[in-house]
Design a protein around this motif. Sequence first.
Motif, PDB file in Angstrom:
ATOM      1  N   GLY A 127     -12.580  -8.711  -7.469  1.00 46.01           N
ATOM      2  CA  GLY A 127     -12.503  -7.590  -6.540  1.00 46.01           C
ATOM      3  C   GLY A 127     -13.866  -6.988  -6.241  1.00 46.01           C
ATOM      4  O   GLY A 127     -14.915  -7.564  -6.547  1.00 46.01           O
ATOM      5  N   SER A 128     -13.843  -5.812  -5.646  1.00 46.19           N
ATOM      6  CA  SER A 128     -15.088  -5.137  -5.260  1.00 46.19           C
ATOM      7  C   SER A 128     -14.847  -3.636  -5.217  1.00 46.19           C
ATOM      8  O   SER A 128     -13.697  -3.178  -5.227  1.00 46.19           O
ATOM      9  CB  SER A 128     -15.569  -5.625  -3.886  1.00 46.19           C
ATOM     10  OG  SER A 128     -14.595  -5.323  -2.893  1.00 46.19           O
ATOM     11  N   ARG A 129     -15.916  -2.879  -5.173  1.00 48.08           N
ATOM     12  CA  ARG A 129     -15.824  -1.425  -5.115  1.00 48.08           C
ATOM     13  C   ARG A 129     -16.876  -0.899  -4.139  1.00 48.08           C
ATOM     14  O   ARG A 129     -18.062  -1.158  -4.284  1.00 48.08           O
ATOM     15  CB  ARG A 129     -16.034  -0.823  -6.504  1.00 48.08           C
ATOM     16  CG  ARG A 129     -15.990   0.683  -6.549  1.00 48.08           C
ATOM     17  CD  ARG A 129     -15.860   1.171  -7.971  1.00 48.08           C
ATOM     18  NE  ARG A 129     -14.602   0.728  -8.546  1.00 48.08           N
ATOM     19  CZ  ARG A 129     -14.273   0.874  -9.831  1.00 48.08           C
ATOM     20  NH1 ARG A 129     -15.127   1.436 -10.665  1.00 48.08           N
ATOM     21  NH2 ARG A 129     -13.109   0.453 -10.277  1.00 48.08           N
ATOM     22  N   THR A 130     -16.420  -0.172  -3.124  1.00 48.28           N
ATOM     23  CA  THR A 130     -17.312   0.425  -2.135  1.00 48.28           C
ATOM     24  C   THR A 130     -17.248   1.936  -2.286  1.00 48.28           C
ATOM     25  O   THR A 130     -16.186   2.532  -2.109  1.00 48.28           O
ATOM     26  CB  THR A 130     -16.896   0.034  -0.698  1.00 48.28           C
ATOM     27  OG1 THR A 130     -16.776  -1.384  -0.621  1.00 48.28           O
ATOM     28  CG2 THR A 130     -17.931   0.510   0.299  1.00 48.28           C
ATOM     29  N   MET A 131     -18.396   2.539  -2.593  1.00 55.41           N
ATOM     30  CA  MET A 131     -18.423   3.972  -2.883  1.00 55.41           C
ATOM     31  C   MET A 131     -19.188   4.739  -1.807  1.00 55.41           C
ATOM     32  O   MET A 131     -19.846   4.160  -0.948  1.00 55.41           O
ATOM     33  CB  MET A 131     -19.048   4.220  -4.259  1.00 55.41           C
ATOM     34  CG  MET A 131     -18.379   3.441  -5.382  1.00 55.41           C
ATOM     35  SD  MET A 131     -19.020   3.846  -6.998  1.00 55.41           S
ATOM     36  CE  MET A 131     -18.441   5.528  -7.171  1.00 55.41           C
ATOM     37  N   ASN A 132     -19.073   6.076  -1.897  1.00 53.73           N
ATOM     38  CA  ASN A 132     -19.815   6.994  -1.022  1.00 53.73           C
ATOM     39  C   ASN A 132     -19.551   6.739   0.462  1.00 53.73           C
ATOM     40  O   ASN A 132     -20.475   6.743   1.287  1.00 53.73           O
ATOM     41  CB  ASN A 132     -21.319   6.912  -1.316  1.00 53.73           C
ATOM     42  CG  ASN A 132     -21.651   7.330  -2.734  1.00 53.73           C
ATOM     43  OD1 ASN A 132     -21.062   8.249  -3.271  1.00 53.73           O
ATOM     44  ND2 ASN A 132     -22.585   6.638  -3.352  1.00 53.73           N
ATOM     45  N   ILE A 319     -13.401   2.931  -1.981  1.00 55.60           N
ATOM     46  CA  ILE A 319     -12.457   1.887  -1.571  1.00 55.60           C
ATOM     47  C   ILE A 319     -12.603   0.706  -2.527  1.00 55.60           C
ATOM     48  O   ILE A 319     -13.650   0.061  -2.573  1.00 55.60           O
ATOM     49  CB  ILE A 319     -12.711   1.443  -0.116  1.00 55.60           C
ATOM     50  CG1 ILE A 319     -12.668   2.663   0.817  1.00 55.60           C
ATOM     51  CG2 ILE A 319     -11.695   0.403   0.313  1.00 55.60           C
ATOM     52  CD1 ILE A 319     -13.031   2.350   2.260  1.00 55.60           C
ATOM     53  N   ASN A 320     -11.544   0.468  -3.300  1.00 54.84           N
ATOM     54  CA  ASN A 320     -11.553  -0.614  -4.272  1.00 54.84           C
ATOM     55  C   ASN A 320     -10.736  -1.792  -3.763  1.00 54.84           C
ATOM     56  O   ASN A 320      -9.599  -1.612  -3.303  1.00 54.84           O
ATOM     57  CB  ASN A 320     -10.966  -0.150  -5.603  1.00 54.84           C
ATOM     58  CG  ASN A 320     -11.790   0.945  -6.247  1.00 54.84           C
ATOM     59  OD1 ASN A 320     -12.957   1.126  -5.910  1.00 54.84           O
ATOM     60  ND2 ASN A 320     -11.194   1.682  -7.157  1.00 54.84           N
TER      61      ASN A 320
END
Length: 357
Positions: A127-132, A319-320
């Motif tokens: 997976g991935s993690r998009t922050m801010n 957004i994960n």
Amino acid sequence: MSVWRFFTSTRLAVVLTLLIAIDVLAGTILLSSSSKVLGTIDLEIFFYWLFSTGLNNLGASWWIFLLLALLVLFALNTIVCTVDSISAMFRARRGSARTKPRRILSQAIHLGFIIGLLGHLVSSSAGSRTMNNRIFEGGSIPLPQNSEMSLRLNKMDVAFTNNGEMLRMDAYLSLLRDKKVVRDKVVRLNEPLLVQGNAVYIVHHGEVPESMRFELSGNGDQEIIKIKFHEKSATSNRGYTLKLGRLISDFARDNKGEVYSASKRFRNPAQEIKIYKGEKLLVSGWFLLMDPSKLSLAFDGLKLVFSGIAYKAYGVLTINKDPGIIIVLSGALIFIFSLIGLLFMKGEAMELVRRQT
């Protein structure tokens, strides 16, 4: 004692549970003293963080490695016990013995736990993690790795108690596909929006100054004029153009009446406004941002008064991309419904450890 018999031991499950509790307690204590290291654990996919930041800071993260080892043993204990019990049930059925529903539900609880762990394993390694991801009210941002879909923030609803504690932080989101609304969802702190393997969380909120609001009055008429900071000017219905000039952080005047900033701190900010008629500068003056209506400008029989600053709210989203979330939810549902069935099923309670006879 064989390895299989060792892992079917109920006492092993009890000991592992106690060790896990002690390890988590130690980790809770370390959280306050090693917050700089452990505070970054949510910024990356778990295993990426563990074998980079965690491995380089074993003084703060040793308990997490120990916890993983204990969980592996606990999972093996659960799997072996489940396989052993299911095998016993099948042997009993071949012998014409009836399998009690309680035994089936007990193994279903174990199965739900195992499926949940498997889901967390998938989520922690992929997976991935998009922050801010900052999004303003009325604005939208694209969904990561999906050019056809986007998120629009319709409204932020934030409330606090008298003591300053947050009561709620709700983000009213719309999921768009090709600019058409597919789904509306109120995202709260513990209620993310789930879409195509993505989990959208609201993590922060705020507001920024958007425009200055003025009242222009005279000759029995009154007009509201808004100057947006990014546009820097606005034209009234009467044909006067208001332009933003200098911004001073700590407004003051010297003995000659010249304007200057008494300090670099934002203690008494003031904005210069210049008024034009066509290309001709008619007048300019200063307005105190923290004290609206204290100062005014007069020109051509009109009076301009500053009435305040309009702010625009925004939310910050994380957004994960969580490929294991469906597996986790499936395991949780199996666990919960099996547990409820076991608790409310009629009959004698099952013993954890057989009494000696």
